[in-house]
Motif scaffolding. Structure first.
Motif, mmCIF file in Angstrom:
data_model
loop_
_atom_site.group_PDB
_atom_site.id
_atom_site.type_symbol
_atom_site.label_atom_id
_atom_site.label_comp_id
_atom_site.label_asym_id
_atom_site.label_seq_id
_atom_site.Cartn_x
_atom_site.Cartn_y
_atom_site.Cartn_z
ATOM 1 N N PRO A 412 0.833 -1.213 0.000
ATOM 2 C CA PRO A 412 0.000 0.000 0.000
ATOM 3 C C PRO A 412 0.862 1.256 0.000
ATOM 4 O O PRO A 412 1.852 1.348 0.730
ATOM 5 C CB PRO A 412 -0.797 -0.124 1.308
ATOM 6 N N THR A 413 0.499 2.206 -0.821
ATOM 7 C CA THR A 413 1.276 3.446 -0.911
ATOM 8 C C THR A 413 0.461 4.687 -0.561
ATOM 9 O O THR A 413 1.037 5.736 -0.281
ATOM 10 C CB THR A 413 1.817 3.622 -2.343
ATOM 11 N N ARG A 414 -0.877 4.559 -0.585
ATOM 12 C CA ARG A 414 -1.665 5.756 -0.337
ATOM 13 C C ARG A 414 -3.092 5.380 0.026
ATOM 14 O O ARG A 414 -3.683 4.473 -0.561
ATOM 15 C CB ARG A 414 -1.665 6.662 -1.578
ATOM 16 N N VAL A 415 -3.646 6.070 1.004
ATOM 17 C CA VAL A 415 -5.061 5.968 1.368
ATOM 18 C C VAL A 415 -5.603 7.387 1.464
ATOM 19 O O VAL A 415 -4.953 8.260 2.040
ATOM 20 C CB VAL A 415 -5.251 5.237 2.711
ATOM 21 N N TRP A 416 -6.783 7.615 0.902
ATOM 22 C CA TRP A 416 -7.310 8.983 0.951
ATOM 23 C C TRP A 416 -8.809 8.990 1.239
ATOM 24 O O TRP A 416 -9.555 8.108 0.835
ATOM 25 C CB TRP A 416 -7.011 9.748 -0.329
ATOM 26 N N LEU A 417 -9.198 9.975 2.006
ATOM 27 C CA LEU A 417 -10.599 10.316 2.265
ATOM 28 C C LEU A 417 -10.635 11.833 2.251
ATOM 29 O O LEU A 417 -10.380 12.492 3.252
ATOM 30 C CB LEU A 417 -11.068 9.762 3.610
ATOM 31 N N SER A 418 -10.913 12.382 1.082
ATOM 32 C CA SER A 418 -10.726 13.814 0.843
ATOM 33 C C SER A 418 -12.062 14.539 0.732
ATOM 34 O O SER A 418 -13.041 13.993 0.206
ATOM 35 C CB SER A 418 -9.924 14.042 -0.441
ATOM 36 N N ILE A 419 -12.080 15.741 1.217
ATOM 37 C CA ILE A 419 -13.204 16.652 1.009
ATOM 38 C C ILE A 419 -12.752 17.700 0.001
ATOM 39 O O ILE A 419 -11.632 18.217 0.102
ATOM 40 C CB ILE A 419 -13.660 17.310 2.331
ATOM 41 N N GLY A 420 -13.579 17.974 -1.003
ATOM 42 C CA GLY A 420 -13.126 18.864 -2.071
ATOM 43 C C GLY A 420 -14.201 19.788 -2.581
ATOM 44 O O GLY A 420 -15.372 19.740 -2.168
ATOM 45 N N PHE A 421 -13.798 20.620 -3.532
ATOM 46 C CA PHE A 421 -14.659 21.662 -4.104
ATOM 47 C C PHE A 421 -14.488 21.661 -5.611
ATOM 48 O O PHE A 421 -13.363 21.686 -6.126
ATOM 49 C CB PHE A 421 -14.274 23.022 -3.522
ATOM 50 N N ASP A 422 -15.615 21.625 -6.338
ATOM 51 C CA ASP A 422 -15.610 21.676 -7.805
ATOM 52 C C ASP A 422 -15.781 23.116 -8.291
ATOM 53 O O ASP A 422 -16.622 23.854 -7.775
ATOM 54 C CB ASP A 422 -16.751 20.837 -8.380
ATOM 55 N N PHE A 423 -14.991 23.475 -9.301
ATOM 56 C CA PHE A 423 -15.150 24.764 -9.970
ATOM 57 C C PHE A 423 -15.891 24.530 -11.282
ATOM 58 O O PHE A 423 -15.542 23.633 -12.051
ATOM 59 C CB PHE A 423 -13.786 25.408 -10.243
#
Length: 431
Positions: A412-423
């Motif tokens: 495993p190299t990366r785990v993500w749980l991201s909050i984001g914004f669309d333009f």
């Protein structure tokens, strides 16, 4: 000349007779939605089969024959009314990308209506149900026809006053079919079209074109062109997104403790492609010299994603696969006895899911695995009064070579749980 005028008069009369004799034909298509979803799925119920039929019908019909395309948007009568109304509005917006491309050349003839909660359809389905016993049908229709209560109370009565078994039956047999587009397409009859073509052909053969007639007709053509241009609108789509990885904000590093890894992700969405491009940057630069603890990393990752939506979308959502490469440099120390500094490169494959939270925000989650290669050197604190750090090396100083240690990591190299914004931007022109 008299004979030609007589023939034209007869043909014109036939055309008028055709308009009166043949009513405008109408085609009907119905497409369904999942519960609480404004996103359209081709694979739900018979949507795929209906879209195939719609596509075949459109191919066999010229846009000129289409008089109007009337679309009504409905929600099942369960849950709060305000939520269902908003759901209908979102589903109406979804039509522009889910179904409108099928009507190429006739986009300006589409009229979308918000039908709201499908009470009338529910009553009709219950009244014609062959599986429910007559006394149950009478009980349900009694609630549906009760004028002394409002619809919100009606929902409560349906959920509580009929048996649980019958309520579950309604949800499965009827309610799941009450979230839909009703598409009615009105077209000119073929007989009328043929009659019009014949009159136009006769008129062309009979009447010579002169300069006066050309001068009169030209402004009319130009006027129509201007009206078409006035109907041109711009559609919106998301073209860029930014996000931060929430698990990195509070991270526990064994031997170091709880820390934070500032992170930033940029995603570029070219056109309406299923592919997107992006970059991740992490830059924790923490140092505590008094405890000989250092956690300093500069890492940049370049990646591409492929979303598994079955059609073009104004925004990216759903499942995706991702491939990336990254480069990093680091200086990590947990105490006076041991630290490491070096550089490395890696590559990974992963997947995830992107979930919209309203129009602008989204939640992005996933995992990746791959390989990382690093050349590094261990170091220690000298404790000799100089407060210097030295490479942890025993041997001839003249033979020392920097970055003489190697690290290979596979997993495993990366785990993500991201909050984001669309333009969003407006860039697609349609008529």
């Amino acid at each position: 000349m008299v004979r030609n005028k007589f023939i034209s008069g007869v043909l014109s009369a036939l055309v008028s007779l055709n308009f009166c004799t043949y009513a405008h034909a109408q085609e009907h298509f119905r497409l369904h939605f999942a519960r609480n979803e404004s996103e359209f799925f081709n694979t739900l119920l018979d949507n795929e089969k209906t879209l195939d039929s719609l596509q075949k019908w459109v191919k066999n019909t010229t846009p000129e024959r289409i008089l109007s395309i009337d679309v009504s948007v409905f929600a099942s009568p369960e849950g709060p009314k305000e939520f269902n109304e908003e759901l209908c509005r979102e589903r109406a917006e979804e039509f522009n990308t889910a179904v409108l491309p099928y009507f190429k050349g006739a986009e300006d003839k589409v009229n979308i209506h918000i039908g709201g909660e499908a009470w009338e359809e529910l009553r009709m389905r219950v009244a014609n149900d062959k599986k429910l016993r007559p006394e149950y049908i009478e009980q349900i229709l009694g609630i549906l026809d009760d004028k002394s209560i409002d619809n919100e109370t009606r929902k409560q009565h349906i959920a509580t006053r009929i048996s649980e078994h019958n309520y579950r039956f309604l949800l499965w047999e009827h309610y799941r079919l009450l979230r839909y587009y009703d598409i009615f397409i009105t077209v000119k009859p073929e007989q009328t079209e043929k009659a019009i073509e014949q009159v136009e052909l006769e008129s062309t053969e009979e009447k010579p074109v002169n300069e006066v007639e050309t001068a009169v007709e030209a402004p009319v053509i130009e006027e129509k062109k201007e009206k078409v241009e006035e109907r041109e609108t711009k559609q919106e789509r998301a073209f860029m997104a930014i996000s931060t990885n929430l698990p990195y904000d509070i991270t526990y590093i064994p031997g170091y403790g709880i820390t934070s890894i500032p992170s930033f992700t940029l995603e570029i969405m070219p056109g309406n492609s299923r592919w997107t491009l992006g970059a991740d940057v992490e830059w924790p630069m923490w140092q505590h010299p008094e405890a000989h603890r250092y956690f300093q990393i500069n890492n940049i990752t370049l990646w591409t994603r492929r979303y598994f939506r079955s059609r073009q979308e104004p925004r990216k959502k759903g499942w995706y696969l991702m491939g990336n490469i990254n480069a990093a440099r680091y200086g990590i120390g947990f105490n006076a006895n041991k630290g490491w500094e070096g550089e490395g490169i890696g590559a990974s494959l992963g997947g995830g899911y992107r979930l919209p939270l309203g129009k602008y925000f989204f939640l992005d989650m996933g995992i990746a695995a791959g390989a990382f290669y690093s050349a590094y050197d261990p170091y220690v604190w000298g404790n000799d009064g100089s407060n210097w750090y030295y490479y942890d090396y025993n041997g001839n100083p003249e033979a020392f070579v920097r970055r003489n240690q190697r690290l290979w990591w596979v997993g495993p190299t990366r785990v993500w749980l991201s909050i984001g914004f669309d333009f969003w931007k407006k860039d697609r022109r349609t008529k």
